[in-house]
Enzyme design. Structure first.
Site, PDB file in Angstrom:
ATOM      1  CD  GLN A 100       6.337  -7.573   4.538  1.00  0.00           C
ATOM      2  OE1 GLN A 100       6.695  -6.304   4.713  1.00  0.00           O
ATOM      3  NE2 GLN A 100       5.831  -8.423   5.964  1.00  0.00           N
ATOM      4  CB  SER A 101       2.644  -7.196  -1.808  1.00  0.00           C
ATOM      5  OG  SER A 101       2.868  -5.885  -2.631  1.00  0.00           O
TER       6      SER A 101
END
Ligand SMILES: *Cc1c(COP(=O)(O)O)cnc(C)c1O
Length: 351
Positions: A100-101
């Site tokens: 989920q960067s």
């Protein structure tokens, strides 16, 4: 894998950044190529209702504002990274982070704005369906490689390996580390600091502190270096949302010094990182973070995310509660709302 294409032919237009604002940057910074991606300065807004409730005047720097692709603090760093990738004739931008960067997502989007290919090395396993930031990664057509449970330090090592692979196939890779916190990326927040000063001056404000969430350090190192170069303005206070290195102070200091070296300077930089608001750990919000996010949403209709900015806000609110904050104060909203559309993080907030 897509075929390699020839590098974008755009010329980095240093003039254009001056069209966007009236900010006075130090000369050394103006000499570094920068490609505008933010659409101009982000607003500095007074949080009227929250200020009334907490008894301290809180101003918010709205780096959360913008599109799902190019909003959030990583975009400031990418203005410098992408300009250099263009100058170097890169055809592939390689970076890394958690699945989920925000950083990897913004980098993938930024790569597309200069017509080059994004390659993301993401920790964890490939999920059954894309959610949150991964929807953007997927839509901009980033090549996604899931590398399993890998330490942050090892992720950067995998980036070097991928760059070697691209090179061996005749490509021209450009790499950015976890959080885009390279010395070059850090310059984005040196510029950001001067942008803030300009806005504070225009409003006649002289806060003592600017709070923000911190992990990979580029935000804090850049703001702290900006404070040193300006020799005035609010001192940045980093609230750790998770540690990249066991000693974040030493890590952020080294980053600031390497960024200063890019400007041809040797600067004394003051690093201030507070740990203790990470909750259960990186990527997991505790009750303090959840409460801070709800408080802001219900008073101002502004959303913080449960991985970073919610923890930063919790740190500020707790310092206010303990009487450690003078009025006015600035909270630098670093963005991250895309992660709210990742079901496990969403559920942590709405339960
Ligand atoms: C990456 C990130 C941060 C932390 O910034 P660093 O420069 O990595 O310390 C804070 N908030 C959000 C939303 C982020 O994505």
């Amino acid at each position: 894998m897509e075929p390699y294409r020839s590098p974008a032919t755009d010329i980095v237009d240093i003039e254009r950044q001056e069209d966007l604002s009236t900010v006075t940057y130090p000369e050394s910074l103006r000499l570094v190529a920068r490609r505008p991606l933010m659409g101009g300065p982000t607003p500095l807004q007074k949080l009227e209702r929250l200020s009334l409730e907490v008894g301290v005047e809180v101003w918010m720097k709205r780096d959360d504002m913008g599109s799902p692709t190019l909003a959030g603090n990583k975009v400031r760093k990418l203005e410098f990274i992408i300009a250099e990738a263009l100058r170097a004739g890169a055809d592939t931008l390689i970076t890394t982070g958690a699945a989920q960067s925000n950083s990897a997502r913004a980098a993938a989007a930024a790569a597309r704005t200069i017509g080059i290919r994004p390659l993301l090395l993401l920790s964890g396993e490939r999920p059954a369906e894309p959610t949150g930031n991964l929807v953007v990664d997927w839509l901009v057509g980033a090549e996604l490689r899931f590398v399993g449970d890998v330490d942050w330090g090892d992720l950067d090592h995998l980036v070097s390996e991928a760059a070697e692979e691209v090179r061996s196939q005749g490509g021209a890779p450009f790499t950015a580390p976890v959080g885009c916190s390279s010395p070059l990326g850090t310059l984005g927040f040196v510029a950001g600091y001067f942008e803030l000063l300009d806005q504070l001056d225009a409003k006649g404000l002289a806060p003592e502190r600017v709070y923000h969430a911190s992990t990979s350090g580029g935000t804090h190192a850049g703001l702290a270096l900006g404070r040193t170069l300006a020799e005035r303005g609010p001192r940045p206070k980093a609230i750790s949302a998770g540690r990249l290195s066991p000693d974040p102070v030493a890590h952020h200091l080294e980053l600031a010094q390497r960024a200063a070296a890019l400007l041809g300077l040797k600067a004394e930089v003051q690093i201030d990182v507070e740990v203790g608001h990470e909750g259960p750990g990186y990527g997991t919000p505790g009750p303090e973070c959840v409460q801070a996010i709800r408080h802001l949403a219900r008073t101002e209709a502004v959303l913080c995310d449960p991985v970073y900015s919610g923890k930063g806000l919790a740190g500020l609110l707790s310092d206010i509660e303990e009487g450690r904050v003078t009025s006015p104060v600035v909270f630098w909203h670093t963005g991250g709302w895309q992660a709210l559309f990742h079901p496990p993080l969403r559920d942590a907030l709405i339960r």
